[in-house]
Design an enzyme around this catalytic site. Structure first.
Site, mmCIF file in Angstrom:
data_model
loop_
_atom_site.group_PDB
_atom_site.id
_atom_site.type_symbol
_atom_site.label_atom_id
_atom_site.label_comp_id
_atom_site.label_asym_id
_atom_site.label_seq_id
_atom_site.Cartn_x
_atom_site.Cartn_y
_atom_site.Cartn_z
ATOM 1 N N SER A 41 13.247 6.348 6.382
ATOM 2 C CA SER A 41 12.810 6.305 7.803
ATOM 3 C C SER A 41 13.475 4.667 8.076
ATOM 4 O O SER A 41 13.035 3.747 7.479
ATOM 5 C CB SER A 41 11.252 6.225 8.086
ATOM 6 O OG SER A 41 11.179 5.935 9.269
ATOM 7 N N ASN A 65 -1.534 5.210 15.831
ATOM 8 C CA ASN A 65 -2.904 4.608 15.249
ATOM 9 C C ASN A 65 -3.163 3.285 15.794
ATOM 10 O O ASN A 65 -2.650 2.324 15.585
ATOM 11 C CB ASN A 65 -2.984 4.587 13.582
ATOM 12 C CG ASN A 65 -2.684 5.960 13.052
ATOM 13 O OD1 ASN A 65 -3.619 6.756 13.237
ATOM 14 N ND2 ASN A 65 -1.475 6.006 12.298
ATOM 15 N N CYS A 124 3.539 8.322 0.982
ATOM 16 C CA CYS A 124 4.094 7.414 1.550
ATOM 17 C C CYS A 124 4.333 6.199 0.927
ATOM 18 O O CYS A 124 3.206 5.448 0.648
ATOM 19 C CB CYS A 124 3.472 7.285 3.091
ATOM 20 S SG CYS A 124 3.899 6.111 4.060
ATOM 21 N N CYS A 153 7.644 -7.321 6.567
ATOM 22 C CA CYS A 153 8.528 -6.714 7.329
ATOM 23 C C CYS A 153 8.872 -7.529 8.380
ATOM 24 O O CYS A 153 8.317 -8.248 9.126
ATOM 25 C CB CYS A 153 8.253 -5.323 7.852
ATOM 26 S SG CYS A 153 9.410 -4.623 8.692
ATOM 27 N N CYS A 179 -1.103 3.136 8.711
ATOM 28 C CA CYS A 179 0.291 2.101 9.153
ATOM 29 C C CYS A 179 -0.273 0.569 8.737
ATOM 30 O O CYS A 179 -0.424 0.160 9.673
ATOM 31 C CB CYS A 179 0.576 2.533 10.355
ATOM 32 S SG CYS A 179 1.154 3.971 10.772
ATOM 33 N N SER A 200 13.303 5.714 13.645
ATOM 34 C CA SER A 200 12.380 5.379 14.595
ATOM 35 C C SER A 200 12.779 5.061 16.035
ATOM 36 O O SER A 200 13.331 3.976 16.053
ATOM 37 C CB SER A 200 11.383 3.992 13.989
ATOM 38 O OG SER A 200 10.766 4.630 12.742
ATOM 39 N N LEU A 201 12.929 6.004 16.736
ATOM 40 C CA LEU A 201 13.340 5.799 18.096
ATOM 41 C C LEU A 201 12.435 5.067 19.129
ATOM 42 O O LEU A 201 12.703 4.069 19.677
ATOM 43 C CB LEU A 201 14.049 7.002 18.652
ATOM 44 C CG LEU A 201 14.905 6.864 19.792
ATOM 45 C CD1 LEU A 201 16.414 6.061 19.322
ATOM 46 C CD2 LEU A 201 15.395 8.229 20.338
ATOM 47 N N GLU A 255 0.872 -1.206 -0.053
ATOM 48 C CA GLU A 255 -0.094 -0.019 0.141
ATOM 49 C C GLU A 255 1.083 1.180 -0.015
ATOM 50 O O GLU A 255 2.068 1.269 0.322
ATOM 51 C CB GLU A 255 -0.870 -0.021 1.141
ATOM 52 C CG GLU A 255 -0.025 -0.012 2.467
ATOM 53 C CD GLU A 255 -1.083 -0.339 3.710
ATOM 54 O OE1 GLU A 255 -1.975 -1.282 3.658
ATOM 55 O OE2 GLU A 255 -0.835 0.550 4.789
ATOM 56 N N CYS A 265 8.342 -4.777 15.237
ATOM 57 C CA CYS A 265 8.089 -3.799 16.140
ATOM 58 C C CYS A 265 6.629 -4.221 16.801
ATOM 59 O O CYS A 265 5.826 -4.586 16.027
ATOM 60 C CB CYS A 265 7.907 -2.490 15.625
ATOM 61 S SG CYS A 265 9.737 -1.949 15.040
ATOM 62 N N GLY A 298 7.297 -2.111 5.409
ATOM 63 C CA GLY A 298 8.794 -2.696 5.101
ATOM 64 C C GLY A 298 9.848 -1.834 5.932
ATOM 65 O O GLY A 298 9.602 -0.785 6.248
ATOM 66 N N GLU A 299 11.135 -2.312 6.099
ATOM 67 C CA GLU A 299 12.155 -1.543 6.513
ATOM 68 C C GLU A 299 13.057 -1.229 5.307
ATOM 69 O O GLU A 299 13.836 -2.058 4.596
ATOM 70 C CB GLU A 299 12.954 -2.533 7.342
ATOM 71 C CG GLU A 299 14.170 -1.969 7.805
ATOM 72 C CD GLU A 299 14.332 -0.650 8.338
ATOM 73 O OE1 GLU A 299 13.552 -0.116 9.280
ATOM 74 O OE2 GLU A 299 15.360 0.169 7.938
ATOM 75 N N CYS A 308 3.526 -2.668 15.609
ATOM 76 C CA CYS A 308 3.197 -2.391 14.059
ATOM 77 C C CYS A 308 2.422 -3.288 13.447
ATOM 78 O O CYS A 308 2.850 -4.377 13.627
ATOM 79 C CB CYS A 308 4.261 -2.024 13.267
ATOM 80 S SG CYS A 308 4.526 -1.666 11.754
HETATM 81 N N1 SAH Z 1 10.504 0.490 9.052
HETATM 82 C C1 SAH Z 1 10.673 1.727 8.942
HETATM 83 C C2 SAH Z 1 9.631 2.501 8.098
HETATM 84 C C3 SAH Z 1 8.280 2.102 8.275
HETATM 85 S S1 SAH Z 1 7.016 2.451 9.518
HETATM 86 C C4 SAH Z 1 10.881 2.331 10.346
HETATM 87 O O1 SAH Z 1 10.613 1.422 11.273
HETATM 88 O O2 SAH Z 1 11.274 3.701 10.433
HETATM 89 C C5 SAH Z 1 7.026 4.236 9.413
HETATM 90 C C6 SAH Z 1 6.846 4.716 10.901
HETATM 91 O O3 SAH Z 1 5.356 4.424 11.302
HETATM 92 C C7 SAH Z 1 7.817 4.218 11.863
HETATM 93 O O4 SAH Z 1 8.194 5.224 12.975
HETATM 94 C C8 SAH Z 1 6.766 3.141 12.864
HETATM 95 O O5 SAH Z 1 7.470 2.792 13.822
HETATM 96 C C9 SAH Z 1 5.654 4.078 12.737
HETATM 97 N N2 SAH Z 1 4.374 3.055 13.114
HETATM 98 C C10 SAH Z 1 3.947 1.890 12.825
HETATM 99 N N3 SAH Z 1 2.980 1.438 13.174
HETATM 100 C C11 SAH Z 1 2.375 2.389 13.740
HETATM 101 C C12 SAH Z 1 1.043 2.783 14.325
HETATM 102 N N4 SAH Z 1 0.001 2.031 14.314
HETATM 103 N N5 SAH Z 1 0.822 4.240 14.499
HETATM 104 C C13 SAH Z 1 1.703 5.140 14.510
HETATM 105 N N6 SAH Z 1 2.892 4.925 13.907
HETATM 106 C C14 SAH Z 1 3.207 3.602 13.750
#
Ligand code: SAH
Length: 338
Positions: free
Chosen positions: A188, A287, A102, A109, A330, A211-212, A89, A113, A156-157, A116
């Site tokens: 990211s 979200n 985006c 992935c 997301c 993404s910290l 998507e 996390c 994806g990463e 996610c």
């Molecule tokens: N893999 C990469 C990029 C994809 S996710 C990364 O981790 O940065 C893009 C951002 O959305 C990341 O910061 C991720 O942690 C965040 N994210 C994932 N699920 C989410 C959710 N349900 N609500 C808000 N942010 C979310």
């Protein structure tokens, strides 16, 4: 066979030199594809037939398919079906400064996390560069407008598919390609340290976001398995080195998870961790998704967190929320489509 939309201009120039042609042919091809939006090689009227035969033999021009579009007020969500049937998507967002997209970089992935949605589907495969480029071409065509900025923040990463995302960036950034300015492109990552180092040597001025989501190893370990491989002790120096080498400001993403990482003490720890660094923090309201237990922080908790960072002189913004109402947030559309 290679899809033409995954070929950088310099690789195409090399291709023409290899078949004994002039390298300016590559710019001609790019102009047809990206400026004139003509995709059938046989219609490239300023290119002689023998070269067109070569193109037809050596490249495809197939497109991924738009399977579904969900439309909200300031957001459109695109579900794509790839040529092998896999689904990914992309999200189009209408900002006051322009249109941003985006894009996804992988099918599924492997980073895992906990909060996610995308990570619930293990990585099936990497996306090829053309599959990322075509997400943008198809969205531009669908809305009839040019995209101003691109973030690699979909499924994806990106740094787990490094070579293809770099090709993608070169193609969309090229003045003869989609001509999206490098400062309007953001990658990211959840923190794949060796690739952050590699990225710092790239000859392009693209933005990096990390993404910290936690300021201590304890919190980060509990929500992001990648931290067990690249803990804060190696991640933070890598970010510092990146900033020193590129002289660019890095975005720190911090998703606000209720009672998990959103206490004032967490904000203080974050401020301490980032003190003196050329970064800005983007607080992301979580979200919620029905498959995962995490809850979104209340407005009050987000405000207190924000104010604590401001008090500690950390640059910070709260991300505007897009797409919640159309389940566009997301990874949700992809996961609802099975
Ligand atoms: N893999 C990469 C990029 C994809 S996710 C990364 O981790 O940065 C893009 C951002 O959305 C990341 O910061 C991720 O942690 C965040 N994210 C994932 N699920 C989410 C959710 N349900 N609500 C808000 N942010 C979310």
């Amino acid at each position: 066979m290679n899809n033409i939309f995954g070929i950088t201009l310099s690789d195409l120039e090399e291709y023409f030199l290899n078949i004994g042609e002039k390298k300016y042919r590559a710019v001609q091809v790019y102009d047809w594809l990206y400026k004139k939006h003509v995709y059938n090689f046989n219609e490239f009227s300023n290119i002689k037939q023998s070269i067109i035969d070569n193109l037809n033999n050596d490249f495809t021009n197939e497109f991924i398919n738009i399977e579904k579009v969900l439309e909200g007020t300031d957001v459109k969500k695109f579900l794509f079906r790839l040529l092998d049937g896999e689904k990914i998507e992309a999200v189009l967002m209408y900002h006051d400064y322009g249109l941003s997209v985006c894009v996804s970089s992988q099918v599924g992935c492997n980073m895992g996390c906990r909060f996610c949605e995308s990570g619930r589907l293990k990585k099936v495969r990497n996306l090829e560069a053309y599959e990322i480029v075509e997400q943008i071409i198809l969205i531009q065509k669908y809305i009839g407008k040019k995209i101003n900025s691109v973030v690699l923040m979909g499924i994806g990463e990106p740094f787990d598919n490094y070579d293809n995302i770099i090709k993608f960036i070169r193609i969309i950034n090229d003045a003869h390609g989609l001509a999206i300015g490098s400062r309007h492109i953001t990658v990211s990552t959840c923190g794949l340290v060796p690739k952050i180092e590699e990225f710092s040597n790239l000859d392009l001025q693209v933005n990096l976001a990390i993404s910290l989501h936690g300021a201590t190893d304890e919190i980060r370990n509990s929500i992001m398995p990648v931290n067990k491989v690249y803990s804060l002790g190696v991640l933070m120096p890598a970010i510092r080195d990146y900033i020193a080498k590129t002289n660019r400001r890095v975005t720190i993403e911090y998703v606000m998870l209720n009672m998990v990482n959103d206490n004032v003490s967490d904000a203080e720890a974050l401020a301490k961790l980032l003190k003196g660094m050329n970064v800005y923090v983007n607080l992301i309201p979580y979200n919620e998704t029905k498959n995962i237990g995490f809850k979104k922080s209340s407005k009050d908790r987000i405000d207190k967190f924000y104010n604590t960072l401001v008090k500690n002189k950390i640059n910070v913004t709260i991300r505007r929320e897009f797409g919640g109402s159309i389940k566009a947030a997301c990874g949700q559309l992809r996961s609802e489509s099975d």
